[in-house]
Scaffold this active site. Structure first.
Site, PDB file in Angstrom:
ATOM      1  N   SER A 137      47.394  54.265  64.401  1.00  0.00           N
ATOM      2  CA  SER A 137      47.912  55.276  63.483  1.00  0.00           C
ATOM      3  C   SER A 137      46.761  56.096  62.946  1.00  0.00           C
ATOM      4  CB  SER A 137      48.641  54.586  62.322  1.00  0.00           C
ATOM      5  OG  SER A 137      48.876  55.458  61.244  1.00  0.00           O
ATOM      6  N   TYR A 150      50.194  48.671  55.487  1.00  0.00           N
ATOM      7  CA  TYR A 150      50.398  49.296  56.798  1.00  0.00           C
ATOM      8  C   TYR A 150      49.073  49.819  57.341  1.00  0.00           C
ATOM      9  CZ  TYR A 150      52.173  52.477  60.385  1.00  0.00           C
ATOM     10  OH  TYR A 150      52.419  53.130  61.570  1.00  0.00           O
TER      11      TYR A 150
END
Length: 257
Positions: A137, A150
């Site tokens: 990400s 996350y």
């Protein structure tokens, strides 16, 4: 047997879009997910001759091992591409999210990834020119407020990618990751409104755009593949700028854009 790809989290979003794209290109797709109904719909769409479905939870190692063994039964024990797509997201202030939810994020995004990598390794090793494509990400470039657990999990994915790209080179296995910012999928939509970063950075990518990046990664492997023009421009800066500069930029995006 055509080239084969095994995709986790294939029931929706990026995983489903990737399964569709590769099936269209003539690949045999192994689709794994916890959602049996979504998998059945995908197989009906793609056709049983191009797709096998596997109900599996990446945090449950035995179910992952069984799923990959079943898939390998269709492919003669070969696995050309492993797309580690399964993941979950919870957005909000760190102290406003329960420890149990933080743990779930890490268990799915990191421990689940490790489970799949372990189970897939024998089949990757048996396939000349095999590849692993992990979903990292943009949040792996710097710790991201409102995305703490996350972001931490995606930093771990980035580190695993870098380590295994070295370890598995001797087996002719290339390991890389994709680094998209926000993708307009159900996972992101369910967290909208929980951080100013969504508004300030935008949710501009589609699942199909990321699926196309998976295809690009197969054609031309890279260790890290940033996705979107915005992040492709920012990625070199985050790697070379002083930490204080990156922190200031992140803080401004988080607070007011």
């Amino acid at each position: 047997m055509n080239e084969s790809i095994f995709i986790t989290g294939a029931g929706a979003g990026i995983g489903r879009a990737t399964a569709r794209l590769f099936a269209e290109k003539g690949w045999f797709v192994g689709a794994a997910d916890r959602d049996a109904e979504a998998l059945e719909a995908l197989r009906n769409e793609l056709g049983a001759d191009r797709c096998s479905i596997h109900i599996a939870d990446v945090t449950d190692s035995p179910s992952v091992t069984q799923a990959l063994a079943q898939f390998a039964g269709h492919t003669g024990g070969r696995l050309k591409v492993l797309h580690n797509n399964a993941g979950i997201l919870k957005v909000g202030a760190f102290d406003g999210i329960s420890p149990a939810v933080h743990r779930s994020v890490v268990e799915v995004n990191v421990i689940g990834l490790m489970n799949v990598l372990h189970a897939a390794f024998p089949y990757l090793k048996a396939t000349p020119g095999a590849q692993v494509i992990n979903m990292s990400s943009a949040s792996a470039s710097y710790g991201t407020p409102d995305f703490a657990s996350y972001s931490a999990s995606k930093h771990a994915v980035r580190a695993l990618t870098e380590a295994l790209d070295i370890e598995w080179e001797q087996y002719d296995i290339k390991v890389g990751d994709l680094m998209p910012p926000f993708v307009n999928t159900g996972m992101v939509q369910s967290n909208e409104g929980q951080s100013a970063l969504f508004d300030n950075m935008g949710i501009n990518l589609t699942a199909e755009t990321v699926a196309a990046a998976v295809r690009d990664q197969v054609r031309k492997p890279r260790l890290h593949r940033p996705i979107s023009m915005q992040f492709r421009a920012l990625w070199p800066i985050t790697r070379t700028a002083p930490i204080a500069v990156t922190r200031t930029v992140m803080k401004r995006l988080w607070r007011n854009g």
